[in-house]
Write an enzyme that holds these catalytic residues in place. Structure first.
Site, PDB file in Angstrom:
ATOM      1  N   VAL A 266       6.173   2.925  -2.789  1.00 37.10           N
ATOM      2  CA  VAL A 266       7.005   1.984  -3.538  1.00 37.10           C
ATOM      3  C   VAL A 266       6.188   0.734  -3.882  1.00 37.10           C
ATOM      4  O   VAL A 266       6.235   0.232  -5.007  1.00 37.10           O
ATOM      5  CB  VAL A 266       8.285   1.603  -2.750  1.00 37.10           C
ATOM      6  CG1 VAL A 266       9.053   0.501  -3.476  1.00 37.10           C
ATOM      7  CG2 VAL A 266       9.182   2.818  -2.550  1.00 37.10           C
TER       8      VAL A 266
ATOM      9  N   CYS B 146      18.065   4.616  -3.083  1.00 38.27           N
ATOM     10  CA  CYS B 146      17.563   5.173  -4.351  1.00 38.27           C
ATOM     11  C   CYS B 146      18.538   6.151  -5.021  1.00 38.27           C
ATOM     12  O   CYS B 146      18.796   6.052  -6.221  1.00 38.27           O
ATOM     13  CB  CYS B 146      16.205   5.822  -4.140  1.00 38.27           C
ATOM     14  SG  CYS B 146      16.112   6.846  -2.674  1.00 38.27           S
TER      15      CYS B 146
ATOM     16  N   ARG C 293      21.812  -4.024   3.551  1.00 36.51           N
ATOM     17  CA  ARG C 293      22.673  -3.533   2.472  1.00 36.51           C
ATOM     18  C   ARG C 293      24.164  -3.584   2.763  1.00 36.51           C
ATOM     19  O   ARG C 293      24.966  -3.660   1.836  1.00 36.51           O
ATOM     20  CB  ARG C 293      22.293  -2.089   2.121  1.00 36.51           C
ATOM     21  CG  ARG C 293      20.976  -1.983   1.398  1.00 36.51           C
ATOM     22  CD  ARG C 293      20.750  -0.536   1.028  1.00 36.51           C
ATOM     23  NE  ARG C 293      19.381  -0.301   0.610  1.00 36.51           N
ATOM     24  CZ  ARG C 293      18.727   0.821   0.856  1.00 36.51           C
ATOM     25  NH1 ARG C 293      19.313   1.804   1.526  1.00 36.51           N
ATOM     26  NH2 ARG C 293      17.495   0.965   0.435  1.00 36.51           N
TER      27      ARG C 293
ATOM     28  N   ARG D 243      16.734  17.596   0.613  1.00 34.52           N
ATOM     29  CA  ARG D 243      15.323  17.365   0.259  1.00 34.52           C
ATOM     30  C   ARG D 243      14.788  18.633  -0.407  1.00 34.52           C
ATOM     31  O   ARG D 243      15.015  19.738   0.081  1.00 34.52           O
ATOM     32  CB  ARG D 243      14.521  17.077   1.535  1.00 34.52           C
ATOM     33  CG  ARG D 243      13.096  16.655   1.291  1.00 34.52           C
ATOM     34  CD  ARG D 243      12.972  15.261   0.746  1.00 34.52           C
ATOM     35  NE  ARG D 243      13.452  14.267   1.705  1.00 34.52           N
ATOM     36  CZ  ARG D 243      13.634  12.976   1.411  1.00 34.52           C
ATOM     37  NH1 ARG D 243      13.380  12.523   0.198  1.00 34.52           N
ATOM     38  NH2 ARG D 243      14.079  12.136   2.311  1.00 34.52           N
TER      39      ARG D 243
ATOM     40  N   GLN E 196      12.937   7.926  -8.624  1.00 32.17           N
ATOM     41  CA  GLN E 196      13.477   7.068  -7.559  1.00 32.17           C
ATOM     42  C   GLN E 196      12.478   6.017  -7.117  1.00 32.17           C
ATOM     43  O   GLN E 196      12.860   5.040  -6.484  1.00 32.17           O
ATOM     44  CB  GLN E 196      13.965   7.924  -6.387  1.00 32.17           C
ATOM     45  CG  GLN E 196      12.999   8.125  -5.246  1.00 32.17           C
ATOM     46  CD  GLN E 196      11.819   9.031  -5.594  1.00 32.17           C
ATOM     47  OE1 GLN E 196      11.789   9.673  -6.635  1.00 32.17           O
ATOM     48  NE2 GLN E 196      10.830   9.085  -4.715  1.00 32.17           N
TER      49      GLN E 196
ATOM     50  N   HIS F  40      14.451  12.002  -8.117  1.00 31.24           N
ATOM     51  CA  HIS F  40      15.591  12.613  -7.447  1.00 31.24           C
ATOM     52  C   HIS F  40      16.570  13.111  -8.522  1.00 31.24           C
ATOM     53  O   HIS F  40      16.705  12.494  -9.584  1.00 31.24           O
ATOM     54  CB  HIS F  40      16.355  11.581  -6.601  1.00 31.24           C
ATOM     55  CG  HIS F  40      15.646  11.124  -5.363  1.00 31.24           C
ATOM     56  ND1 HIS F  40      14.444  11.643  -4.921  1.00 31.24           N
ATOM     57  CD2 HIS F  40      16.010  10.188  -4.441  1.00 31.24           C
ATOM     58  CE1 HIS F  40      14.098  11.026  -3.785  1.00 31.24           C
ATOM     59  NE2 HIS F  40      15.031  10.138  -3.482  1.00 31.24           N
TER      60      HIS F  40
ATOM     61  N   THR G  83       0.813  -1.221   0.000  1.00 34.76           N
ATOM     62  CA  THR G  83       0.000   0.000   0.000  1.00 34.76           C
ATOM     63  C   THR G  83       0.845   1.269   0.000  1.00 34.76           C
ATOM     64  O   THR G  83       0.316   2.367  -0.118  1.00 34.76           O
ATOM     65  CB  THR G  83      -0.919   0.025   1.237  1.00 34.76           C
ATOM     66  OG1 THR G  83      -0.097  -0.235   2.397  1.00 34.76           O
ATOM     67  CG2 THR G  83      -2.013  -1.025   1.156  1.00 34.76           C
ATOM     68  N   GLY G  84       2.169   1.145   0.150  1.00 38.89           N
ATOM     69  CA  GLY G  84       3.042   2.323   0.177  1.00 38.89           C
ATOM     70  C   GLY G  84       3.316   2.860  -1.216  1.00 38.89           C
ATOM     71  O   GLY G  84       2.888   2.261  -2.209  1.00 38.89           O
TER      72      GLY G  84
HETATM   73  N1  LIG Z   1      10.055   6.162  -1.312  1.00 40.51           N
HETATM   74  C1  LIG Z   1      11.167   5.906  -1.954  1.00 40.51           C
HETATM   75  O1  LIG Z   1      11.576   6.643  -2.854  1.00 40.51           O
HETATM   76  C2  LIG Z   1      11.978   4.698  -1.599  1.00 40.51           C
HETATM   77  C3  LIG Z   1      13.032   4.370  -2.426  1.00 40.51           C
HETATM   78  C4  LIG Z   1      13.798   3.257  -2.141  1.00 40.51           C
HETATM   79  C5  LIG Z   1      13.505   2.502  -1.039  1.00 40.51           C
HETATM   80  N2  LIG Z   1      12.464   2.845  -0.223  1.00 40.51           N
HETATM   81  C6  LIG Z   1      12.192   2.000   0.924  1.00 40.51           C
HETATM   82  O2  LIG Z   1      10.967   1.317   0.707  1.00 40.51           O
HETATM   83  C7  LIG Z   1      10.289   1.121   1.949  1.00 40.51           C
HETATM   84  C8  LIG Z   1       8.861   1.671   1.848  1.00 40.51           C
HETATM   85  O3  LIG Z   1       8.922   3.025   1.541  1.00 40.51           O
HETATM   86  P1  LIG Z   1       7.684   3.867   1.001  1.00 40.51           P
HETATM   87  O4  LIG Z   1       8.289   5.115   0.553  1.00 40.51           O
HETATM   88  O5  LIG Z   1       6.845   3.077   0.066  1.00 40.51           O
HETATM   89  O6  LIG Z   1       6.869   4.136   2.361  1.00 40.51           O
HETATM   90  P2  LIG Z   1       5.295   4.326   2.611  1.00 40.51           P
HETATM   91  O7  LIG Z   1       4.637   4.975   1.466  1.00 40.51           O
HETATM   92  O8  LIG Z   1       5.219   4.981   3.927  1.00 40.51           O
HETATM   93  O9  LIG Z   1       4.759   2.817   2.736  1.00 40.51           O
HETATM   94  C9  LIG Z   1       5.111   1.964   3.786  1.00 40.51           C
HETATM   95  C10 LIG Z   1       4.519   0.596   3.553  1.00 40.51           C
HETATM   96  O10 LIG Z   1       4.962  -0.276   4.602  1.00 40.51           O
HETATM   97  C11 LIG Z   1       3.811  -0.878   5.227  1.00 40.51           C
HETATM   98  N3  LIG Z   1       4.080  -1.118   6.649  1.00 40.51           N
HETATM   99  C12 LIG Z   1       4.456  -0.226   7.584  1.00 40.51           C
HETATM  100  N4  LIG Z   1       4.569  -0.833   8.787  1.00 40.51           N
HETATM  101  C13 LIG Z   1       4.247  -2.137   8.603  1.00 40.51           C
HETATM  102  C14 LIG Z   1       4.163  -3.261   9.448  1.00 40.51           C
HETATM  103  N5  LIG Z   1       4.454  -3.184  10.753  1.00 40.51           N
HETATM  104  N6  LIG Z   1       3.810  -4.461   8.912  1.00 40.51           N
HETATM  105  C15 LIG Z   1       3.525  -4.552   7.604  1.00 40.51           C
HETATM  106  N7  LIG Z   1       3.572  -3.514   6.747  1.00 40.51           N
HETATM  107  C16 LIG Z   1       3.932  -2.309   7.230  1.00 40.51           C
HETATM  108  C17 LIG Z   1       2.720   0.154   5.024  1.00 40.51           C
HETATM  109  O11 LIG Z   1       1.469  -0.471   5.212  1.00 40.51           O
HETATM  110  P3  LIG Z   1       0.167   0.386   5.699  1.00 40.51           P
HETATM  111  O12 LIG Z   1      -0.322   1.129   4.514  1.00 40.51           O
HETATM  112  O13 LIG Z   1      -0.766  -0.694   6.134  1.00 40.51           O
HETATM  113  O14 LIG Z   1       0.621   1.259   6.810  1.00 40.51           O
HETATM  114  C18 LIG Z   1       2.987   0.573   3.600  1.00 40.51           C
HETATM  115  O15 LIG Z   1       2.518  -0.412   2.708  1.00 40.51           O
HETATM  116  C19 LIG Z   1      11.178   1.752   3.003  1.00 40.51           C
HETATM  117  O16 LIG Z   1      12.007   0.743   3.539  1.00 40.51           O
HETATM  118  C20 LIG Z   1      12.006   2.726   2.224  1.00 40.51           C
HETATM  119  O17 LIG Z   1      13.247   2.995   2.835  1.00 40.51           O
HETATM  120  C21 LIG Z   1      11.695   3.925  -0.497  1.00 40.51           C
END
Ligand SMILES: NC(=O)c1ccc[n+]([C@@H]2O[C@H](COP(=O)([O-])OP(=O)(O)OC[C@H]3O[C@@H](n4cnc5c(N)ncnc54)[C@H](OP(=O)(O)O)[C@@H]3O)[C@@H](O)[C@H]2O)c1
Length: 347
Positions: free
Chosen positions: A14, A128, A99, A234, A314, A241, A11-12
């Site tokens: 990514v 990223c 990593r 940021r 990214q 990015h 749902t996030g």
């Molecule tokens: N954003 C980027 O550009 C990017 C790039 C590279 C890597 N990442 C990495 O990717 C990961 C997710 O990032 P995001 O940006 O997509 O964040 P996000 O939009 O905040 O999404 C977080 C996701 O993790 C789930 N989650 C959180 N706590 C959980 C738990 N206890 N059990 C199961 N699921 C849980 C959330 O579910 P709910 O919706 O149910 O809360 C949601 O699906 C992070 O590790 C981040 O470092 C992000």
């Protein structure tokens, strides 16, 4: 080939991008399990003309799964990746949990794809900003040894997940309505601002994001001695990015030559012509797969150094796309499985 796929953190920002990338690339998804926190259980997400229900992630979530893409933060990866591996899945992890573990390959398929096969259940997707950077450094390093890299990033708010996007929108709206609202995701307001701080402070006054760029760039390029200096910033951009990069080489190189090497590199697109004002911006990279490069020029202060500018989505090449490309390579499906993947060996 038909694979059982799980996305943890579906749902996030990514996670949702994973669904688009799997669909765009016609990844051979035989079955799809979407996992998130209990808060999202029951939500349905669109995939391939269908609606797939989201389940709460638990220890039994990975039975029968071939490949599990994790993007739910480091804590979830540390807790649940071992469950997935025990269940027989290969985990491709987007968090920073594994990593720097020397037993876990840290992979950008176009750069060091051959290391993916050394995994023992977990493969780490790099940071990223680092993925975008090494996509541009590797084609240069293959020709002339790099001595030093100085990079400043311009990182979009979606890099902080859905919360970063909401914060930029909320602060902008408050200001237009004449209200004062305090920042929550970032330590300073991100609307009408730039913030020279990403994630947290670490050793030596660097941020943890800056340390990731230093350590991961060295690991991916197999250059533990490489001098890397990073400032991560940021900016109020939604997606993609950008980075201003100074690359000091072993010997002087003509910028035209660098332009040619980069133009030939898979996944890199050169947009660079002062005559026609051609240079890439984050909006050009949004939603696309390539790392865009421009402003390639000689550093007037150091004849052995080249300055350049790059930008890339990214959420795609910096996260979901890179992870799916790793899976394609591992399972011998998709464009990187063929001769192009084999030809991209590094060094
Ligand atoms: N954003 C980027 O550009 C990017 C790039 C590279 C890597 N990442 C990495 O990717 C990961 C997710 O990032 P995001 O940006 O997509 O964040 P996000 O939009 O905040 O999404 C977080 C996701 O993790 C789930 N989650 C959180 N706590 C959980 C738990 N206890 N059990 C199961 N699921 C849980 C959330 O579910 P709910 O919706 O149910 O809360 C949601 O699906 C992070 O590790 C981040 O470092 C992000």
């Amino acid at each position: 080939v038909s694979l059982s796929v799980a996305v943890a953190g579906a749902t996030g920002v990514v996670g949702r991008e994973f669904l688009r990338v799997l669909e765009d690339r016609a990844f051979p998804v035989g079955s799809l399990r979407l996992l998130a926190s209990e808060r999202s259980a029951g939500t349905r997400l669109p995939f391939a003309g269908d609606e797939v229900p989201v389940e709460a992630l638990g220890p039994g979530s990975f039975a029968g799964i071939d490949v599990a893409f994790f993007s739910a933060g480091s804590e979830v990866s540390r807790r649940s990746a071992p469950d997935a591996v025990r269940a027989g899945a290969v985990v491709i992890d987007n968090s920073s949990a594994f990593r720097v573990d020397p037993a876990v390959p840290l992979v950008v398929p176009q750069v060091n794809g051959e290391t993916a096969g050394l995994h023992r259940g977990v493969i780490a997707n790099p940071n990223c900003s680092t993925i975008l950077l090494v996509m541009v450094l590797a084609p240069i390093e293959r020709r002339v040894r790099i001595r030093r890299v100085v990079v400043s990033t311009y990182q979009a708010v979606s890099g902080s997940g859905a919360g970063g996007l909401r914060e930029l929108e909320r602060l902008g709206e408050a200001e237009r309505e004449g209200r004062e609202e305090a920042p929550a995701v970032y330590p300073k307001p991100i609307h009408r601002n730039v913030i020279p701080f990403v994630q947290a402070f670490g050793e030596g006054g660097l941020t943890t994001e800056e340390w990731k760029m230093v350590k991961e760039t060295r690991r991916i390029l197999a250059r533990p001695d490489l001098a890397v200096s990073a400032t991560c910033v940021r900016v109020p951009v939604l997606r993609a990015h950008s980075e201003a990069v100074n690359v000091e080489l072993q010997r002087p190189v003509d910028p035209d030559e660098v332009r040619r090497w980069l133009a030939e590199a898979p996944g890199v697109r050169v947009e660079d012509d002062p005559q026609t004002l051609a240079f890439p911006t984050p909006r050009d990279a949004e939603g696309g797969d390539d790392v865009h490069v421009g402003r390639i020029r000689r550093d007037p202060a150091e004849p052995r150094a080249i300055d350049l500018w790059l930008t890339g989505d990214q959420l795609r090449k910096g996260a979901a796309l890179n992870a799916v490309e790793i899976a394609e390579r591992l399972f011998g499906v998709g464009p990187l499985a063929g001769p192009r993947g084999a030809a991209s060996r590094f060094p």
